[in-house]
Scaffold this motif. Structure first.
Motif, short mmCIF file in Angstrom:
data_model
loop_
_atom_site.label_atom_id
_atom_site.label_comp_id
_atom_site.label_asym_id
_atom_site.label_seq_id
_atom_site.Cartn_x
_atom_site.Cartn_y
_atom_site.Cartn_z
N ASN A 154 0.84 -1.20 0.00
CA ASN A 154 0.00 0.00 0.00
C ASN A 154 0.87 1.26 0.00
N ALA A 155 1.84 1.26 -0.94
CA ALA A 155 2.82 2.35 -0.98
C ALA A 155 3.27 2.59 -2.41
N VAL A 156 3.75 3.81 -2.66
CA VAL A 156 4.35 4.18 -3.95
C VAL A 156 5.63 4.94 -3.69
N GLU A 157 6.45 5.04 -4.74
CA GLU A 157 7.62 5.93 -4.70
C GLU A 157 7.55 6.84 -5.92
N PHE A 158 8.65 7.43 -6.31
CA PHE A 158 8.62 8.47 -7.34
C PHE A 158 8.17 7.94 -8.70
N ASP A 159 8.90 6.98 -9.24
CA ASP A 159 8.67 6.57 -10.62
C ASP A 159 7.41 5.75 -10.78
N ASP A 160 7.10 4.88 -9.82
CA ASP A 160 5.89 4.07 -10.00
C ASP A 160 4.64 4.90 -9.83
N SER A 161 4.71 6.02 -9.11
CA SER A 161 3.55 6.91 -9.04
C SER A 161 3.25 7.51 -10.41
N VAL A 162 4.30 7.88 -11.16
CA VAL A 162 4.12 8.40 -12.51
C VAL A 162 3.60 7.29 -13.42
N PHE A 163 4.17 6.09 -13.29
CA PHE A 163 3.78 4.96 -14.14
C PHE A 163 2.30 4.63 -13.93
N ARG A 164 1.87 4.58 -12.68
CA ARG A 164 0.45 4.28 -12.39
C ARG A 164 -0.47 5.33 -13.03
N VAL A 165 -0.14 6.59 -12.85
CA VAL A 165 -0.99 7.65 -13.38
C VAL A 165 -1.02 7.59 -14.90
N TYR A 166 0.15 7.42 -15.52
CA TYR A 166 0.19 7.37 -16.99
C TYR A 166 -0.65 6.22 -17.53
N LYS A 167 -0.44 5.00 -16.97
CA LYS A 167 -1.14 3.83 -17.48
C LYS A 167 -2.65 3.99 -17.37
N ARG A 168 -3.13 4.48 -16.26
CA ARG A 168 -4.57 4.61 -16.05
C ARG A 168 -5.17 5.70 -16.94
N LEU A 169 -4.48 6.81 -17.09
CA LEU A 169 -4.99 7.88 -17.95
C LEU A 169 -4.93 7.48 -19.42
N ALA A 170 -3.90 6.71 -19.81
CA ALA A 170 -3.82 6.23 -21.19
C ALA A 170 -4.97 5.28 -21.50
N GLU A 171 -5.40 4.51 -20.50
CA GLU A 171 -6.52 3.59 -20.68
C GLU A 171 -7.85 4.34 -20.78
N ASP A 172 -7.96 5.47 -20.10
CA ASP A 172 -9.20 6.26 -20.11
C ASP A 172 -8.86 7.74 -20.22
N PRO A 173 -8.55 8.22 -21.43
CA PRO A 173 -8.14 9.62 -21.60
C PRO A 173 -9.18 10.64 -21.16
N SER A 174 -10.45 10.22 -21.02
CA SER A 174 -11.47 11.16 -20.57
C SER A 174 -11.20 11.66 -19.15
N ARG A 175 -10.36 10.95 -18.41
CA ARG A 175 -10.05 11.33 -17.04
C ARG A 175 -8.81 12.23 -16.93
N VAL A 176 -8.19 12.53 -18.05
CA VAL A 176 -7.03 13.43 -18.03
C VAL A 176 -7.50 14.81 -17.56
N PRO A 177 -6.89 15.38 -16.51
CA PRO A 177 -7.32 16.70 -16.04
C PRO A 177 -7.09 17.77 -17.09
N ARG A 178 -7.96 18.77 -17.09
CA ARG A 178 -7.89 19.85 -18.08
C ARG A 178 -7.57 21.17 -17.38
N TYR A 179 -6.77 21.98 -18.06
CA TYR A 179 -6.34 23.25 -17.51
C TYR A 179 -6.45 24.34 -18.58
N GLU A 180 -6.54 25.58 -18.11
CA GLU A 180 -6.51 26.69 -19.05
C GLU A 180 -5.16 26.74 -19.77
N LEU A 181 -4.08 26.43 -19.02
CA LEU A 181 -2.75 26.39 -19.62
C LEU A 181 -1.86 25.50 -18.76
N VAL A 182 -1.04 24.68 -19.42
CA VAL A 182 -0.02 23.88 -18.74
C VAL A 182 1.35 24.40 -19.18
#
Length: 219
Positions: A154-182
């Motif tokens: 039940n833990a994450v570190e630096f790189d696997d936190s990025v990996f988890r977020v990327y994989k899940r957002l790539a599977e469902d791009p509708s969940r990618v957060p939206r901003y006025e500008l990045v």
């Protein structure tokens, strides 16, 4: 006198370059700029232009020292994170992204070393390059092993936190957060995994990427 003319020429050239960037309506902008060229001033102008008085802007950078400096100067008009801090924030906010983890998961920087030891005890021999492969977007049973052990602890570190977020957002791009500008600073230091997540963000929000290849940490 000649030096002062040269400085005036530089200031005028810089002013013209900034005005061209501000006037561009391109949703994706790439800026190559070295130290001392006024990047933070440009960031503020771009963020204010995106939507004055709104903090639905995002600024990402590489290390905490840079984040602290940008936070001091831009936090009134943008959310400012290191890249890993941003992924940690998203994991805390969205249960979909942290599938397999509870909402009380731990942030444990030594997790990769612990899972490496687990692999060697369970399989014998030297453990795979878990972190290096995640950074390079290499997948396989060893990465599945890593994620399952991460779930177990039940833990994450630096790189696997990025990996988890990327994989899940790539599977469902509708969940990618939206901003006025990045705005992404120090882009030359981001690896393939981080760059791929930035690409996902760029599909849903206007983006400005700034870097200096003369300062790249990696080839």
């Amino acid at each position: 006198f000649e030096d002062s003319i040269g400085w005036m020429d530089f200031e005028e050239e810089l002013r013209r370059a900034v005005n061209r960037i501000l006037a561009s309506d391109a949703p994706k902008k790439l800026i190559v700029a070295g130290p001392g060229t006024g990047k933070t001033t440009l960031f503020r102008k771009l963020l204010e232009q995106a939507r004055p008085g709104d903090r639905n802007n995002l600024v990402l950078t590489f290390i905490n020292n840079l984040k602290d400096e940008l936070h001091e100067k831009l936090s009134d008009i943008a959310q400012v994170f290191t890249f890993h801090g941003f992924c940690h924030f998203l994991l805390r906010r969205d249960p979909y992204l942290r599938t397999g983890l509870s909402d009380e998961f731990l942030y444990f920087p030594s997790l990769a070393s612990l899972i490496k030891t687990d692999w060697e005890l369970l399989h014998g021999g030297e453990a795979p390059r878990f972190v290096g492969d995640m950074r390079a977007l290499v997948e396989g049973p060893h990465i599945e092993f890593y994620i399952k052990r991460s779930d177990y602890y039940n833990a994450v570190e630096f790189d696997d936190s990025v990996f988890r977020v990327y994989k899940r957002l790539a599977e469902d791009p509708s969940r990618v957060p939206r901003y006025e500008l990045v705005v992404v600073d120090e882009f030359q230091d981001f690896n393939a995994l981080e760059a791929s997540l930035i690409d996902l963000l760029a599909r849903h929000s206007p983006i400005v990427i700034v870097g200096d290849d003369d300062q790249a940490l990696y080839s």
